[in-house]
Design an enzyme around this catalytic site. Structure first.
Site, mmCIF file in Angstrom:
data_model
loop_
_atom_site.group_PDB
_atom_site.id
_atom_site.type_symbol
_atom_site.label_atom_id
_atom_site.label_comp_id
_atom_site.label_asym_id
_atom_site.label_seq_id
_atom_site.Cartn_x
_atom_site.Cartn_y
_atom_site.Cartn_z
ATOM 1 N N LYS A 41 45.185 35.259 55.065
ATOM 2 C CA LYS A 41 46.488 34.606 55.309
ATOM 3 C C LYS A 41 47.648 35.460 54.804
ATOM 4 O O LYS A 41 48.686 35.542 55.446
ATOM 5 C CB LYS A 41 46.577 33.243 54.599
ATOM 6 C CG LYS A 41 45.621 32.201 55.109
ATOM 7 C CD LYS A 41 45.892 30.850 54.470
ATOM 8 C CE LYS A 41 45.736 30.819 52.955
ATOM 9 N NZ LYS A 41 44.383 31.088 52.476
ATOM 10 N N ARG A 120 48.479 22.634 49.949
ATOM 11 C CA ARG A 120 47.038 22.792 49.821
ATOM 12 C C ARG A 120 46.343 21.445 49.659
ATOM 13 O O ARG A 120 45.128 21.407 49.576
ATOM 14 C CB ARG A 120 46.750 23.637 48.585
ATOM 15 C CG ARG A 120 46.175 25.015 48.887
ATOM 16 C CD ARG A 120 45.952 25.663 47.563
ATOM 17 N NE ARG A 120 45.148 26.826 47.586
ATOM 18 C CZ ARG A 120 45.628 28.067 47.582
ATOM 19 N NH1 ARG A 120 46.915 28.286 47.660
ATOM 20 N NH2 ARG A 120 44.796 29.078 47.509
ATOM 21 N N ARG A 159 39.473 43.466 48.681
ATOM 22 C CA ARG A 159 40.930 43.254 48.643
ATOM 23 C C ARG A 159 41.546 43.831 47.370
ATOM 24 O O ARG A 159 41.014 43.694 46.281
ATOM 25 C CB ARG A 159 41.212 41.752 48.713
ATOM 26 C CG ARG A 159 42.692 41.457 48.649
ATOM 27 C CD ARG A 159 43.034 40.149 49.259
ATOM 28 N NE ARG A 159 42.475 39.006 48.553
ATOM 29 C CZ ARG A 159 42.614 37.763 48.982
ATOM 30 N NH1 ARG A 159 43.243 37.522 50.105
ATOM 31 N NH2 ARG A 159 42.102 36.767 48.289
ATOM 32 N N ARG A 192 42.452 41.047 42.199
ATOM 33 C CA ARG A 192 42.831 39.761 41.599
ATOM 34 C C ARG A 192 41.653 39.173 40.831
ATOM 35 O O ARG A 192 40.522 39.239 41.275
ATOM 36 C CB ARG A 192 43.227 38.782 42.710
ATOM 37 C CG ARG A 192 44.547 39.096 43.311
ATOM 38 C CD ARG A 192 44.809 38.368 44.600
ATOM 39 N NE ARG A 192 44.325 36.987 44.644
ATOM 40 C CZ ARG A 192 44.613 36.143 45.624
ATOM 41 N NH1 ARG A 192 45.404 36.517 46.615
ATOM 42 N NH2 ARG A 192 44.139 34.925 45.637
ATOM 43 N N ARG A 203 36.866 28.612 44.424
ATOM 44 C CA ARG A 203 38.007 28.455 45.334
ATOM 45 C C ARG A 203 37.559 27.922 46.687
ATOM 46 O O ARG A 203 38.252 27.118 47.310
ATOM 47 C CB ARG A 203 38.718 29.813 45.519
ATOM 48 C CG ARG A 203 39.502 30.205 44.293
ATOM 49 C CD ARG A 203 39.859 31.661 44.320
ATOM 50 N NE ARG A 203 40.855 31.967 45.319
ATOM 51 C CZ ARG A 203 40.991 33.161 45.897
ATOM 52 N NH1 ARG A 203 40.175 34.138 45.590
ATOM 53 N NH2 ARG A 203 41.925 33.363 46.768
HETATM 54 P P1 AMP Z 1 46.372 32.018 46.659
HETATM 55 O O1 AMP Z 1 46.943 33.354 46.404
HETATM 56 O O2 AMP Z 1 47.159 31.226 47.655
HETATM 57 O O3 AMP Z 1 44.899 32.068 47.000
HETATM 58 O O4 AMP Z 1 46.501 31.186 45.293
HETATM 59 C C1 AMP Z 1 45.867 31.618 44.113
HETATM 60 C C2 AMP Z 1 45.638 30.437 43.199
HETATM 61 O O5 AMP Z 1 46.909 29.857 42.828
HETATM 62 C C3 AMP Z 1 44.849 29.285 43.787
HETATM 63 O O6 AMP Z 1 43.441 29.510 43.704
HETATM 64 C C4 AMP Z 1 45.301 28.139 42.890
HETATM 65 O O7 AMP Z 1 44.709 28.227 41.600
HETATM 66 C C5 AMP Z 1 46.773 28.444 42.709
HETATM 67 N N1 AMP Z 1 47.568 27.825 43.794
HETATM 68 C C6 AMP Z 1 48.367 28.479 44.671
HETATM 69 N N2 AMP Z 1 48.974 27.624 45.488
HETATM 70 C C7 AMP Z 1 48.541 26.385 45.145
HETATM 71 C C8 AMP Z 1 48.789 25.094 45.645
HETATM 72 N N3 AMP Z 1 49.618 24.901 46.692
HETATM 73 N N4 AMP Z 1 48.159 24.043 45.047
HETATM 74 C C9 AMP Z 1 47.342 24.226 44.000
HETATM 75 N N5 AMP Z 1 47.041 25.429 43.478
HETATM 76 C C10 AMP Z 1 47.640 26.515 44.044
#
Ligand code: AMP
Length: 254
Positions: A41, A120, A159, A192, A203
């Site tokens: 994404k 989310r 990544r 990451r 996740r």
């Molecule tokens: P991402 O980069 O979008 O995969 O986000 C990394 C991490 O940030 C996720 O695994 C969650 O721990 C946290 N996170 C990011 N966005 C959200 C959201 N909208 N709701 C809850 N946790 C979030």
């Protein structure tokens, strides 16, 4: 149009004033991206942002930006949020929504947005609807990227991310010009913490439990467009723009 939108205000919290003048393309886009973690994404969001001149707004980047601060300067809530992120768990809705409200001006910006990682959960989606409705705005499309779990794990393990400008790379499919260094700012690329195998499994579970219900939520609003996420970033992007064009002209959603 090929512009790298500066997202520093998005990452800097409530007091930050955006210095970037919104672009007025023929049509500004408000697009939400959905898909399991690792589906790509972030890469598509950056390409869509460059194509449409809308800012790429990632909530994951907000939490990763907080990680770079001295923990003593962070609130207990933010420290807890970072701990959850590092374990691959979702951050509570209340914390996420507080951050989103701090940066509501990014969501109501006339230049539009490409939302990556938010909403989310169904309560987050409902809160976004209220925020946009108050500003007399609405989401144009929700793009859902589909890929098998095996392909996702292969993608995630390669990544790499720039800790400074947040550009995302992949060691084979989207390699930087110089191995290990960001093309844009020359910083050393990192993996990451939540791309480690244990966190990836957590996740994926969080996605299935909390985020997958959003597919129905947005299908019921006739906004959901499904896109197969196999292939190179360019192939997926070509599929994305074609699907979006079809959706915008005929309402066809797959
Ligand atoms: P991402 O980069 O979008 O995969 O986000 C990394 C991490 O940030 C996720 O695994 C969650 O721990 C946290 N996170 C990011 N966005 C959200 C959201 N909208 N709701 C809850 N946790 C979030």
């Amino acid at each position: 149009m090929n512009l790298n939108r500066d997202r520093s205000a998005w990452l800097q919290g409530a007091e930050a004033v955006c210095q970037v003048q919104p672009i007025h393309p023929p049509k500004s886009r408000r697009i939400v991206l959905l898909g399991a973690p690792g589906v790509g994404k972030g890469t598509q969001a950056a390409l869509l942002s460059a194509a449409f001149g809308a800012c790429h707004l990632s909530t994951g980047d907000l939490f990763r930006a907080a990680c770079t601060h001295d923990p003593a300067e962070l609130s207990a809530t933010m420290r807890a949020a970072i701990g959850r992120m590092q374990r691959g768990e979702l951050v509570p809705d209340e914390t996420v929504l507080r951050l989103i409200l701090d940066r509501a001006s990014c969501l109501t910006c006339r230049g539009g947005f490409i939302l990556d990682g938010f909403p989310r959960t169904v309560p987050q989606a409902a809160a976004l609807d209220v925020l946009l409705h108050r500003a007399n705005l609405s989401i144009d499309a929700v793009l859902s990227y589909d890929l098998s779990v095996a392909a996702i794990i292969a993608r995630v393990s390669g990544r790499r991310i720039c800790p400074v400008c947040k550009t995302v790379y992949h060691i084979s499919s989207l390699a930087p010009r110089l191995a290990g260094l960001c093309d844009g700012c020359g910083s050393t690329l990192m993996q990451r913490e939540d791309d480690q195998p244990d966190a990836v499994r957590v996740r994926q579970g969080a996605y299935d439990q909390s985020t997958a219900p959003l597919l129905n939520y947005y299908a019921n609003l006739h906004l959901l467009v499904r896109i197969e996420a196999r292939g190179t970033p360019e192939e997926i992007f070509a599929r994305t723009t074609a699907a979006l064009r079809r959706f915008e002209t005929t309402g066809d959603r797959c």
